[in-house]
Design a protein around this motif. Structure first.
Motif, PDB file in Angstrom:
ATOM      1  N   GLU A   1      28.820 107.926  39.257  1.00 44.80           N
ATOM      2  CA  GLU A   1      28.928 107.920  40.720  1.00 44.80           C
ATOM      3  C   GLU A   1      27.690 107.298  41.357  1.00 44.80           C
ATOM      4  OE1 GLU A   1      29.820 111.790  42.334  1.00 44.80           O
ATOM      5  OE2 GLU A   1      31.366 112.151  40.821  1.00 44.80           O
ATOM      6  N   LYS A   2      26.527 107.665  40.853  1.00 46.85           N
ATOM      7  CA  LYS A   2      25.294 107.101  41.406  1.00 46.85           C
ATOM      8  C   LYS A   2      25.269 105.587  41.224  1.00 46.85           C
ATOM      9  CE  LYS A   2      22.398 108.304  43.328  1.00 46.85           C
ATOM     10  NZ  LYS A   2      22.061 108.117  44.764  1.00 46.85           N
ATOM     11  N   ALA A   3      25.599 105.119  40.018  1.00 49.23           N
ATOM     12  CA  ALA A   3      25.601 103.677  39.771  1.00 49.23           C
ATOM     13  C   ALA A   3      26.604 102.968  40.670  1.00 49.23           C
ATOM     14  CB  ALA A   3      25.901 103.395  38.299  1.00 49.23           C
ATOM     15  N   LEU A   4      27.814 103.492  40.748  1.00 49.15           N
ATOM     16  CA  LEU A   4      28.854 102.843  41.538  1.00 49.15           C
ATOM     17  C   LEU A   4      28.526 102.821  43.027  1.00 49.15           C
ATOM     18  CD1 LEU A   4      31.937 104.280  39.630  1.00 49.15           C
ATOM     19  CD2 LEU A   4      31.288 101.867  39.743  1.00 49.15           C
TER      20      LEU A   4
ATOM     21  N   TRP B   1      23.362  99.809  34.270  1.00 51.31           N
ATOM     22  CA  TRP B   1      24.696  99.597  34.829  1.00 51.31           C
ATOM     23  C   TRP B   1      24.646  98.720  36.076  1.00 51.31           C
ATOM     24  CZ3 TRP B   1      25.866 105.443  34.208  1.00 51.31           C
ATOM     25  CH2 TRP B   1      26.751 105.658  33.144  1.00 51.31           C
ATOM     26  N   VAL B   2      23.757  99.081  36.990  1.00 49.10           N
ATOM     27  CA  VAL B   2      23.689  98.387  38.276  1.00 49.10           C
ATOM     28  C   VAL B   2      23.316  96.920  38.081  1.00 49.10           C
ATOM     29  CG1 VAL B   2      22.543  98.316  40.530  1.00 49.10           C
ATOM     30  CG2 VAL B   2      23.149 100.527  39.507  1.00 49.10           C
ATOM     31  N   ILE B   3      22.328  96.667  37.246  1.00 44.41           N
ATOM     32  CA  ILE B   3      21.910  95.288  36.987  1.00 44.41           C
ATOM     33  C   ILE B   3      23.069  94.479  36.405  1.00 44.41           C
ATOM     34  CG2 ILE B   3      20.408  93.837  35.560  1.00 44.41           C
ATOM     35  CD1 ILE B   3      18.311  96.145  35.786  1.00 44.41           C
ATOM     36  N   GLY B   4      23.739  95.031  35.405  1.00 47.23           N
ATOM     37  CA  GLY B   4      24.832  94.308  34.761  1.00 47.23           C
ATOM     38  C   GLY B   4      26.008  94.055  35.678  1.00 47.23           C
ATOM     39  N   MET B   5      26.414  95.058  36.433  1.00 43.47           N
ATOM     40  CA  MET B   5      27.555  94.912  37.330  1.00 43.47           C
ATOM     41  C   MET B   5      27.247  93.934  38.454  1.00 43.47           C
ATOM     42  SD  MET B   5      30.310  96.791  36.538  1.00 43.47           S
ATOM     43  CE  MET B   5      31.140  97.358  38.025  1.00 43.47           C
ATOM     44  N   ARG B   6      26.102  94.091  39.097  1.00 39.28           N
ATOM     45  CA  ARG B   6      25.759  93.218  40.214  1.00 39.28           C
ATOM     46  C   ARG B   6      25.577  91.772  39.747  1.00 39.28           C
ATOM     47  NH1 ARG B   6      23.105  96.378  45.059  1.00 39.28           N
ATOM     48  NH2 ARG B   6      21.899  94.460  45.386  1.00 39.28           N
TER      49      ARG B   6
ATOM     50  N   ARG C   1      14.556 107.490  42.835  1.00 40.86           N
ATOM     51  CA  ARG C   1      14.698 108.839  43.403  1.00 40.86           C
ATOM     52  C   ARG C   1      15.610 109.697  42.536  1.00 40.86           C
ATOM     53  NH1 ARG C   1      13.923 106.271  48.486  1.00 40.86           N
ATOM     54  NH2 ARG C   1      16.089 105.560  48.598  1.00 40.86           N
ATOM     55  N   TYR C   2      16.698 109.100  42.086  1.00 41.81           N
ATOM     56  CA  TYR C   2      17.630 109.826  41.231  1.00 41.81           C
ATOM     57  C   TYR C   2      16.970 110.206  39.908  1.00 41.81           C
ATOM     58  CZ  TYR C   2      22.100 110.871  38.907  1.00 41.81           C
ATOM     59  OH  TYR C   2      23.139 111.486  38.246  1.00 41.81           O
TER      60      TYR C   2
ATOM     61  N   VAL D   1      16.872 114.067  39.240  1.00 43.50           N
ATOM     62  CA  VAL D   1      17.934 114.460  38.307  1.00 43.50           C
ATOM     63  C   VAL D   1      17.567 114.177  36.853  1.00 43.50           C
ATOM     64  CG1 VAL D   1      20.348 114.137  37.647  1.00 43.50           C
ATOM     65  CG2 VAL D   1      19.711 114.104  40.065  1.00 43.50           C
ATOM     66  N   LEU D   2      17.278 112.915  36.546  1.00 45.85           N
ATOM     67  CA  LEU D   2      17.133 112.529  35.145  1.00 45.85           C
ATOM     68  C   LEU D   2      15.911 113.137  34.482  1.00 45.85           C
ATOM     69  CD1 LEU D   2      18.113 108.747  35.340  1.00 45.85           C
ATOM     70  CD2 LEU D   2      19.579 110.727  34.885  1.00 45.85           C
ATOM     71  N   THR D   3      14.781 113.157  35.186  1.00 43.71           N
ATOM     72  CA  THR D   3      13.565 113.729  34.596  1.00 43.71           C
ATOM     73  C   THR D   3      13.735 115.200  34.316  1.00 43.71           C
ATOM     74  OG1 THR D   3      12.192 112.103  35.729  1.00 43.71           O
ATOM     75  CG2 THR D   3      11.096 114.068  34.922  1.00 43.71           C
ATOM     76  N   ILE D   4      14.335 115.915  35.259  1.00 39.38           N
ATOM     77  CA  ILE D   4      14.585 117.349  35.071  1.00 39.38           C
ATOM     78  C   ILE D   4      15.546 117.563  33.914  1.00 39.38           C
ATOM     79  CG2 ILE D   4      15.579 119.408  36.137  1.00 39.38           C
ATOM     80  CD1 ILE D   4      14.603 118.268  38.843  1.00 39.38           C
ATOM     81  N   ARG D   5      16.588 116.745  33.864  1.00 35.99           N
ATOM     82  CA  ARG D   5      17.554 116.844  32.776  1.00 35.99           C
ATOM     83  C   ARG D   5      16.888 116.623  31.425  1.00 35.99           C
ATOM     84  NH1 ARG D   5      22.214 112.513  33.082  1.00 35.99           N
ATOM     85  NH2 ARG D   5      22.693 113.622  35.029  1.00 35.99           N
ATOM     86  N   GLY D   6      15.998 115.643  31.363  1.00 38.65           N
ATOM     87  CA  GLY D   6      15.319 115.338  30.119  1.00 38.65           C
ATOM     88  C   GLY D   6      14.402 116.441  29.643  1.00 38.65           C
ATOM     89  N   GLN D   7      13.949 117.288  30.572  1.00 36.55           N
ATOM     90  CA  GLN D   7      13.058 118.379  30.220  1.00 36.55           C
ATOM     91  C   GLN D   7      13.799 119.625  29.763  1.00 36.55           C
ATOM     92  OE1 GLN D   7      10.892 118.716  33.904  1.00 36.55           O
ATOM     93  NE2 GLN D   7       9.445 117.074  33.393  1.00 36.55           N
ATOM     94  N   GLN D   8      15.084 119.663  30.039  1.00 32.86           N
ATOM     95  CA  GLN D   8      15.900 120.821  29.669  1.00 32.86           C
ATOM     96  C   GLN D   8      16.261 120.755  28.195  1.00 32.86           C
ATOM     97  OE1 GLN D   8      19.112 120.390  32.439  1.00 32.86           O
ATOM     98  NE2 GLN D   8      18.083 121.520  34.058  1.00 32.86           N
TER      99      GLN D   8
END
Length: 428
Positions: free
Chosen positions: A80-83, A338-343, A409-410, A414-421
């Motif tokens: 969703e974030k990428a899209l 994803w964003v780089i490739g799609m755009r 920001r994401y 989100v990702l940094t916190i997820r990686g620490q879990q």
């Protein structure tokens, strides 16, 4: 920013209109193109059915960037974030191992119910879904053979898995009102020189014949077959070669998949499109970027991508071509990949649409190769970027590199916190 974008767009529009190019019509045409964004960039091709299984089939992901998706909910959140940073409405391409279910289910027993959450999510966001059987990273593919395996029982397992995958694809198409392309790729082959090249291909043909025996509504599901020239563990012989699948696809009315990284290192797919279009039912593109081999780098706006786009536009092949991405890079932020490739894929299509194709074709027919070369070169520096900026602005996504701040920001939130879990938890 919007005033600056508008002013630049109007100036660019005037330049293109001098050559009879209707920029507004181009933007409308570009908005209608749906690109299938591959889910497996988000979690390094792990999936959720056999997550602890080692990657096999010549598949390797480098890097360990923090925050890879660990659950279906996390993956959908990342998608969703990428899209949200990519203009237009698109599709998402799933592999069978991304089933979202609490059941313990084997690949050959997969059914539409195991993907209901994906369908509900796609409906909510107005997305289409494409599908792929997963014929790798499984105990029954450890010796490098699946649909061409000499053992009938193992071959039966993979045949049944592909049959189930086609039914799931048809379910996607029926539920979402967008045709699902179900693509078959297998890793089968030998590391060293084989004695018998024919027998595995005969078995593969027989397996495919059985898989495709069940008639499904082409409005819901289209079958595609994908070749490869070599891979890790199959350097000397691949059963499903380009010649094999091109012949099979033409003979049996199947969509033929061309992956940009599945040919010899100096071979490109752009030159194949006009030939294949004359004889095949349809073309599936897996847009990737090989570097010396099929290493699936993030798609950049390079010469081959531009040439692929030109072939699609110049020969009006969009109606028979399904465009999808296929790469995986764990060394950088996965959402950014994803964003780089799609755009970039969209930018390449836009650049092709902003060329005076009819004029260039006429110059070529008249033997005026000087004009052909001169204009082709001059248009490389025409201000297509101003048109791209307006396309993004009209679709309410970030203009230029502004999207990177959103990704950062994401990553922080989100990702940094997820990686620490330590354990996987679904986001609320």
């Amino acid at each position: 920013m919007r005033q600056e974008v508008e002013a630049s767009f109007q100036e660019a529009k005037k330049l293109y209109e001098r050559h009879g190019i209707d920029v507004e019509a181009v933007l409308e045409k570009l908005a209608a193109i749906k690109i299938s964004m591959h889910c497996w960039q988000g979690d390094d091709v792990r999936g959720f059915l056999n997550r602890d299984q080692e990657l096999t089939g010549g598949i390797a992901v480098t890097g360990n960037y923090p925050g890879a998706a660990r659950t279906p909910d996390e993956l959908r959140q990342d998608l969703e974030k990428a899209l949200s940073l990519i203009p237009g409405k698109h599709k998402v391409n799933l592999h069978a191992i991304y089933a979202d279910t609490d059941e313990k289910v084997e690949l050959d027993q997969l059914a539409p119910r195991h993907f209901e959450k994906w369908v509900d999510w796609a409906k909510e966001h107005g997305l289409g879904l494409d599908f792929n059987p997963t014929c790798f990273s499984h105990e029954k593919s450890e010796d490098g053979f699946t649909l061409s395996h000499p053992d009938p029982s193992i071959r039966r397992f993979w045949i049944d898995h592909c049959k189930a995958s086609r039914r799931i694809g048809a379910y996607f198409g029926e539920q979402l009102g967008q045709t699902c392309v179900t693509n078959v790729w297998i890793p089968d082959g030998y590391k060293d020189i084989p004695v018998d090249r024919m027998a595995p291909r005969q078995r593969l043909k027989e397996s495919l014949d059985e898989i495709f025996q069940e008639e499904l509504d082409p409005a819901f599901n289209l079958d595609a077959v994908e070749s490869k020239v070599f891979g890790l563990g199959s350097e000397s012989y691949v059963v499903g070669s380009h010649e094999f699948y091109m012949g099979y696809g033409v003979q049996n009315g199947k969509v033929i998949c061309l992956d940009a990284g599945h040919f010899h290192p100096t071979e490109t797919i752009s030159g194949k499109l006009s030939s294949l279009a004359l004889f095949s039912k349809g073309i599936l593109l897996h847009v990737s970027r090989p570097v010396r081999w099929d290493s699936d780098h993030v798609v950049i706006l390079d010469d081959e991508l531009l040439e692929i786009a030109r072939e699609l536009i110049r020969h009006d092949l969009l109606g028979m071509t399904h465009i999808g991405l296929d790469f995986f890079d764990g060394s950088i932020n996965r959402i950014a990949a994803w964003v780089i490739g799609m755009r970039n894929t969209q930018k390449a299509l836009l650049r092709a649409m902003l060329e005076p194709t009819d004029y260039l074709r006429q110059a070529e027919l008249e033997g005026d190769y000087t004009t052909r070369l001169a204009l082709m070169e001059e248009f490389k520096s025409y201000p297509f970027g101003a048109v791209w900026d307006m396309f993004c602005a009209r679709h309410h996504v970030p203009v230029r590199e502004e999207w990177l701040a959103e990704v950062k920001r994401y990553e922080r939130d989100v990702l940094t916190i997820r990686g620490q879990q330590k354990s996987a938890v679904s986001p609320s």
